[in-house]
Every structure is written in structure tokens, then in C-alpha cells.
Write a protein that holds these residues in place. Sequence first.
Motif, PDB file in Angstrom:
ATOM      1  N   GLU A  14       6.552  73.562   6.717  1.00  0.00           N
ATOM      2  CA  GLU A  14       6.967  73.778   8.159  1.00  0.00           C
ATOM      3  C   GLU A  14       8.192  74.738   8.262  1.00  0.00           C
ATOM      4  N   ILE A  15       9.047  74.502   7.211  1.00  0.00           N
ATOM      5  CA  ILE A  15      10.273  75.538   7.168  1.00  0.00           C
ATOM      6  C   ILE A  15       9.571  77.162   6.830  1.00  0.00           C
ATOM      7  N   ALA A  16       8.786  76.969   5.873  1.00  0.00           N
ATOM      8  CA  ALA A  16       8.129  78.525   5.732  1.00  0.00           C
ATOM      9  C   ALA A  16       7.384  79.080   7.150  1.00  0.00           C
ATOM     10  N   LEU A  17       6.748  78.393   7.775  1.00  0.00           N
ATOM     11  CA  LEU A  17       6.241  78.787   9.185  1.00  0.00           C
ATOM     12  C   LEU A  17       7.290  79.157  10.085  1.00  0.00           C
ATOM     13  N   ALA A  18       8.276  78.338   9.951  1.00  0.00           N
ATOM     14  CA  ALA A  18       9.412  78.425  10.999  1.00  0.00           C
ATOM     15  C   ALA A  18      10.174  79.754  10.579  1.00  0.00           C
ATOM     16  N   GLU A  19      10.334  80.371   9.513  1.00  0.00           N
ATOM     17  CA  GLU A  19      10.779  81.594   8.907  1.00  0.00           C
ATOM     18  C   GLU A  19       9.960  82.793   9.327  1.00  0.00           C
ATOM     19  N   LEU A  20       8.690  82.503   9.469  1.00  0.00           N
ATOM     20  CA  LEU A  20       7.724  83.285   9.963  1.00  0.00           C
ATOM     21  C   LEU A  20       7.845  83.752  11.613  1.00  0.00           C
ATOM     22  N   ILE A  21       8.026  82.415  12.035  1.00  0.00           N
ATOM     23  CA  ILE A  21       8.054  82.555  13.438  1.00  0.00           C
ATOM     24  C   ILE A  21       9.457  83.280  13.847  1.00  0.00           C
ATOM     25  N   LYS A  22      10.363  82.917  13.225  1.00  0.00           N
ATOM     26  CA  LYS A  22      11.967  83.893  13.520  1.00  0.00           C
ATOM     27  C   LYS A  22      11.443  85.038  13.376  1.00  0.00           C
ATOM     28  N   ASN A  23      10.653  85.566  12.590  1.00  0.00           N
ATOM     29  CA  ASN A  23      10.520  87.153  12.513  1.00  0.00           C
ATOM     30  C   ASN A  23      10.020  87.595  13.955  1.00  0.00           C
ATOM     31  N   ALA A  24       9.011  86.880  14.311  1.00  0.00           N
ATOM     32  CA  ALA A  24       8.418  87.136  15.467  1.00  0.00           C
ATOM     33  C   ALA A  24       9.498  87.267  16.747  1.00  0.00           C
ATOM     34  N   TYR A  25      10.242  86.278  16.780  1.00  0.00           N
ATOM     35  CA  TYR A  25      11.325  86.333  17.622  1.00  0.00           C
ATOM     36  C   TYR A  25      12.386  87.585  17.553  1.00  0.00           C
ATOM     37  N   ASP A  26      12.999  87.727  16.301  1.00  0.00           N
ATOM     38  CA  ASP A  26      13.407  89.010  16.085  1.00  0.00           C
ATOM     39  C   ASP A  26      12.903  90.232  16.430  1.00  0.00           C
ATOM     40  N   ALA A  27      11.683  90.135  16.368  1.00  0.00           N
ATOM     41  CA  ALA A  27      10.879  91.514  16.716  1.00  0.00           C
ATOM     42  C   ALA A  27      10.709  91.644  18.219  1.00  0.00           C
ATOM     43  N   ASP A  28      11.286  90.766  19.090  1.00  0.00           N
ATOM     44  CA  ASP A  28      11.246  90.824  20.627  1.00  0.00           C
ATOM     45  C   ASP A  28       9.790  90.576  20.765  1.00  0.00           C
ATOM     46  N   SER A  29       9.109  89.740  20.581  1.00  0.00           N
ATOM     47  CA  SER A  29       7.760  89.238  20.745  1.00  0.00           C
ATOM     48  C   SER A  29       7.861  88.280  21.896  1.00  0.00           C
ATOM     49  N   PRO A  30       7.050  88.344  22.831  1.00  0.00           N
ATOM     50  CA  PRO A  30       7.038  87.038  23.929  1.00  0.00           C
ATOM     51  C   PRO A  30       6.581  85.881  23.279  1.00  0.00           C
ATOM     52  N   ASP A  31       5.526  86.003  22.262  1.00  0.00           N
ATOM     53  CA  ASP A  31       5.129  84.782  21.814  1.00  0.00           C
ATOM     54  C   ASP A  31       4.877  84.962  20.262  1.00  0.00           C
ATOM     55  N   CYS A  32       4.277  83.911  19.823  1.00  0.00           N
ATOM     56  CA  CYS A  32       3.959  83.665  18.244  1.00  0.00           C
ATOM     57  C   CYS A  32       2.796  82.823  18.259  1.00  0.00           C
ATOM     58  N   GLN A  33       1.356  83.401  17.793  1.00  0.00           N
ATOM     59  CA  GLN A  33       0.488  82.724  17.739  1.00  0.00           C
ATOM     60  C   GLN A  33      -0.021  82.297  16.490  1.00  0.00           C
ATOM     61  N   ILE A  34       0.016  81.100  16.080  1.00  0.00           N
ATOM     62  CA  ILE A  34      -0.548  80.610  14.849  1.00  0.00           C
ATOM     63  C   ILE A  34      -1.872  79.792  14.812  1.00  0.00           C
ATOM     64  N   THR A  35      -2.811  80.331  13.690  1.00  0.00           N
ATOM     65  CA  THR A  35      -3.897  79.605  13.647  1.00  0.00           C
ATOM     66  C   THR A  35      -3.876  79.006  12.203  1.00  0.00           C
ATOM     67  N   LEU A  36      -4.448  77.729  12.177  1.00  0.00           N
ATOM     68  CA  LEU A  36      -4.313  76.816  11.055  1.00  0.00           C
ATOM     69  C   LEU A  36      -5.735  76.220  10.787  1.00  0.00           C
ATOM     70  N   ASP A  37      -6.414  76.537   9.527  1.00  0.00           N
ATOM     71  CA  ASP A  37      -7.565  75.668   9.093  1.00  0.00           C
ATOM     72  C   ASP A  37      -7.521  75.513   7.692  1.00  0.00           C
ATOM     73  N   ASP A  38      -8.783  75.135   7.145  1.00  0.00           N
ATOM     74  CA  ASP A  38      -8.684  74.878   5.958  1.00  0.00           C
ATOM     75  C   ASP A  38      -8.777  75.962   4.947  1.00  0.00           C
ATOM     76  N   THR A  39      -8.834  77.373   5.225  1.00  0.00           N
ATOM     77  CA  THR A  39      -8.858  78.362   4.338  1.00  0.00           C
ATOM     78  C   THR A  39      -7.805  79.246   4.601  1.00  0.00           C
ATOM     79  N   GLN A  40      -7.269  79.509   5.694  1.00  0.00           N
ATOM     80  CA  GLN A  40      -6.237  80.473   5.825  1.00  0.00           C
ATOM     81  C   GLN A  40      -5.191  79.941   7.036  1.00  0.00           C
TER      82      GLN A  40
END
Length: 775
Positions: A14-40
Motif C-alpha cells: 500500500e505504501i508503494a501504491l501511495a508513492e505512485l499516487i503521489k507522483n500523479a498528484y505532483d503531476a497536477d492530475s485531477p485523478d488517479c485510476q488504479i486497476t488491480l487484478d491477479d496478473t497486473q
Amino acid sequence: MFEELGERLVSKPEIALAELIKNAYDADSPDCQITLDDTQIVVADHGHGLTESEFLNNWMVVSSPAKGKQRYSRRFGRSMAGSKGVGRFSARYLGRMVELTTVADVPGGRIGARTKLTATFDWTKIAQVQKIGQVTIDYRVRLAKPGEATGTTLRITQLRDEAEAISVAKVKTDILRLTDPAAGLERPAFAFSHKDTGPKNDRDPGFTVSFTNAASTPELVPPSVASEILKAFVGRVRIQVTESGRLSYKVFWDRSEKVLDEGWFPLADVARDYSANALKLKPGQDADERGLPLELEDVSHLPMSLQLHSPVFIDIRFFPRRAGTFSNLPVNGKIAQRWLSEAASLAIVDNGFAMPAYSDRGSDWLGVDASKARNERAWQSVFTPVYYPMKPGAREDPRLNPMLALPRGTQLVGRIHITTQKRPADSLISDDWLQPNMDRESLRSNGAFRLLWHVARFAVELLAHHDRAQRLKLEEKKVRDAQKQARTSLSAAIEEIKSSPNIDPAYRRRVVEQLTQAQDQFAEATAYSDDAKRSLEVMSMMGVMAGLLTHEFEKSLATLTLAAELLDKLPRPSAEVTAALIQLRAYEAELGHFRDYMRLIVDKARELKPQTFKARAQVNFTAKTLGHLADRYGIAVVVDIDGKLPGPAVPVAAYSGIVMNLMTNAMKALIPKVPGEPRRIRLYATNEGTHHTLVCADNGIGIPVYVRTRIWDPLFTTTASTDEDNPLGSGLGLGLSVVKQVVQGLGGRIELLDEAPPGFATAFKVTLPLEAKES
């Protein structure tokens, strides 16, 4: 090396994902979409993307200089959430294959001209490279198709065991906890103070995190209802700390927006005494295991710095498990309670993102649950005892001690907002800066963090202080209501008996007289209770005057001494001046001894731990202080104590205060005796077993049997005097009441002996422990 560095920078999915979400925030994105499944795992945003130059010089460089200098995002002026450049290591932690796709505007190009960069990271091969300089990453840059939106997508495959084993529902919950940490709580003003870096019409649309293709987890309550639950607080504390170190606070109670209590103070006023410089050991001074003065061994999180180099905003809500806490809400109380158990935490939020070490459920970084487990009775924040000291006797009384009303962690929902900043390269290493650790999960344990701990703990202890006060008020109201009901019922009974034709008139008259007398006594007792309470409240405030009066008394005495010296230098003083000078010198000696006694009490009162002393020396010192009064009224004071007898394990000021009160009470009982009759006070002490016993006996007027049980009541006195020349006639009736509280607080006992020693009328016996009582 990459494996080791990645493990240090990222430790949980969850911390690894949070760091990637922070990158989206710093890039001035209005959102961050996350897809989670068994393979990717796919993380996509609509930010400004990366140009080839930014990819090579920023994204590919760990903790690049550009990230340290760029503290605000380029378009919306957001305070940057990431500063370590660990995004690619977060992706590595989750999977062995990472595909990066990013679309960005061409710098200085025509409107709409964009590039699309794709890169592939095979972490299995990268880990086999011996030197960082030998690592090559295949990437490709081409012109984006017309209308292709800017943004970045990371597709992570060949998931690692840590990522495959995670619960999607848990990750979703934890990510939302980290990225939306203040939902329903008040947000700090500085969270919206974005730097004006872009065009005037570029307003920040906000930032949301959404999940697709993930197993849905039904929420206990929707966000709108969660907000209503947070409004149903029993207690709330709101604290702001400016970068200059000025702390202001407000307390709200019982869902009300009306301020119950408020105040402000500079942090440095208190923190100065606990800074590293102030706590340096003096030669020969004993130290605790931290190397700090031994008297501070019970004070945690020291030393502190004097500043934080960050504004602070705290909003904490208190929800005790009591009847009515969740009444009148748009959700069932049991559901609200379950939501609270999920939401409860006191997270530190840095630049809009919660730090995992403080936001995890069960995190007790402020030590509130530990305090409950240890049954701590003393304030832990250094600020609370300065601005909200406990009343005398409250610490030892479970009903009055506010620390015993400290909330549990599961009853608190709150956030401590800060904005850490990267220190200038030329600044010296200092404890005065709040700084995150390398893993971004927590703050460095330095003086600034310890100062923040005491500020946040002060907020929780404010809740305990006011919760105890409010509950005592409620108890008092119940007692008053019961008294009112009793008076009403008694009056009704009297009227009913008066008007009853079935009762013999003579018998009815006697019953009515008795009931009326009882009614008058009840009213008198109620009035006495109310007056005593108000007077005690006033008298308790007089304690803060002791130090001031001692200081002013010393100045007055110095002036008196100077006046006596000037009179003494007169060449030919008259008989009247000579007589006045003799009297002045006598008063000077008496007042000088009073000054010494007051100084002893004020100085020693600061030392709350037991000290070693000889009992006879302390009793003699008190007897000498009252010696002029004893001489004036012909009172013989005998101190029958072995000079080598050790005193009890109590503070010197407490023992001296007990002796002083017992002696003055004895003198009050001796002064009214018939002139010419002997007046005697005897004090003797012994040590037997584990206890020290002190007895004060006098041959005064004695205490009538019918009031012996009331002498311990506050404001009750049998020795009040209207004689203006009697310095002991102004008693308030607080002596024995206070002495009893103090003695019991020290683990001892005081009693009025049924039979005084031969030749004496009254004797009080005090028993105190010879070994220090464990707190």
C-alpha cells in the motif's frame, strides 16, 4: 544494490501504491485510476506527463536536485507530496516488469504538439547489473496522435509475492486512508495555499483516487453520513501552530459550534526549559538512561527543539462509548460505532498525505492507550500542567483526576497536518526541522518531532481535562435536581399533613414542626454546600499567588530593613524614635523568619518527589516561625523528637505544611483560654516499622463531641475569632480539610485521637510512609 535500495525505500504494497499516487498528484492530475487484478496493477493519471528530458533527468534519477528545488507543481501550485524520487522503486517493489507510457506537451512547441514516451523496465535483468552506470533502459519517443491526452500510465506485471498475496479490499482501504486522510474533518488553510505558478484561470480541480476492476468493498456508511458522524462529537479540539511558533487552541463540546474554551501561547515559553541546551547535566548531577537530569525520568520525548519549521493544524474529535453519543444520526448507532473503529486514528498528514506509521489502525504513537494501561495519573505533555494544572488532591482522587478520563485511541478521530520542507543545501543539520525518514513512512525522531509529540498530546489531554470537568458538572446537576425534588416532596408532604382532617391536631402539630425543622436544616445544609464549593474554588486559585507574594514580601522587607538602618543612624533620636526602632527591629526579625519559611515552602513545593530530611529540624523550623506568636500568648512549645530521627518519604514542603497547620490549629484552641492558665503544645514523633508517626497535642479548649465528625469538612471551624489583634483569627476553616487531603495523597492517615495524652485536651496523630509510595 537496486534490490537493497528498493527494500529500504518501500516496505509495504500500500505504501508503494501511495508513492505512485503521489507522483500523479505532483503531476497536477485531477485523478488517479488504479486497476488491480491477479496478473497486473495499472496506475494511470491525467497529469502533465513527462518529456524525454524530464524522464532522463528527473524520473530516472533518485532524489534528483530538481525534486528538492521544485516545491510546487507547475500548473496548480500544489505543495509537492514526493521529494525522494522513489516512484520507480515503488513500481519495482510491486512487480518485475514495468511498462511506462507518458504523454506530454512539447516544450515551446505549437499548441497541441505532444510527445509519447514508452519505456520498459525488466527488474530481473536490472538487478543482475553490477554497476549503476551500466544500466540501460530501452525507451522510445514519438509524436502523440492528435487529441491524445497528457498523462502517465504504469502497467506492472509479473507481480511479486508481496503484491499477489495482498488483499485488494485491504489495499483499497489503506490507500484511501493515506490519500484522503481528513475526510469529514476540517482541513488546514495551508493545504489550499497553493503557490500561484500557472495562469490565473488554472484553478486546482482537486484530486481523487478511484479503483476499477477491483473487488468492491461495501462501505459501512457513505462519505456524507461519515461527515454527519464526525459532527456528532462529544468533544473536539482544534489547534493551529504558526511557523513562528504561536499555538492557539479552541475546545468545542457536545456537537456545539460554540467555543467552550480557548487560548494561545508561544511554544518556546515552555519548550525552552526542555531544550537540549537547558537540559545539559551539571557537574555531579545524576542522569537517567537518556543522559538527561534524573528528575525528568518520568517526562517522555525530551529534549525538544524550540521550533518546527512547519505550520501545524490539528482537528481531533472524541467519541466515548456512552449512551446517546450516536443518537439522532442518519445511521444506526451500531453501524456508526463500527465505522468509528475503522476510522479511529491520529495520523500525521504531511503535505496532504498521511504517513503510514501514524495512520495504521492500532498505532499508538501518542501513547494514549499506553497511558490507560499504566493508569497514569500525571499529564504527559509538558504544556498541559503549565496551562491546566490539576487541583490539589485531584491526582490521588480517581473521581477528580482528569488523566484517568483520557480517551482511548479507538474513541478518537483526528489528523495532525504538517508541511515538511527540504532544508536549503547550505543549512546546518538541526533538530529544529520536521523531516521524513527515507522510507517516507514516518518522521525522523529529532527535537522537532518530540516538540510535535507534546503539541499533539496536549490536544488529547485537553479533551481529558474538559471531559472530566463536564462530567463533574453533570454529576453536580443531578445532585441539585435530586435536592430540588426532595425539597419539593418534603414541602408537599408538610402541606398534605397540615390539611389532613384525619390526623389528631396535637400529633399533626408535632409532625409538622419536626418536618419543618428538617426542611430548614436541609436548606441550610444545601446552602452550606454551595457556599463551601464556591469558596474552595476561589481559595484554590490563591495558590498561584504564593510565589508572587513571596517575591513582593522580600522587597517590602528590604525596604523595612533600610528604614530601620536610617533610623539607627539618626544622631540624637528621641525616646519615641528609639522605642519605634526597637519595635521595628523586632518586627524585622519576625518578618525575616516568615520570609525564610515562605521561601522554603515555595522552593521546595517545586520538588514533588520525596526528599531525605530530619524530622526534628523541620518541626523546629516551623516552631521557630511561629515562635513570636507563642511568646505573645504565653504558649510553651515542646518538640520531643530525636534529632537523628529520619523524616517520612514525603516532600519537605508537604511535611512542613502539615506541621504548620497542626500548630496553628492548636494555637487557635489555646488563645481563648482564661489568662494566667498554662498554655502548652507538645509535638513528638517516632518511626515504627514502615511508618513515621507525628502527634501534635495541646491543652486548649478542646473539641466538643458533637462536632468531632465535622472538623474535616471544608470551611467548618470551631476557632473563628473576631479579635482583630489575633493573627490566627482569620482562618477559613480549610486547614484540617487540606491537611487530610495532603496526608491521604501521600499514602498516610490523620486522625483525631479519642483520648489525648495526660494533661492535654486535644491531639492529632499523623501517620506517613517511610518508603516512597509508587505512583
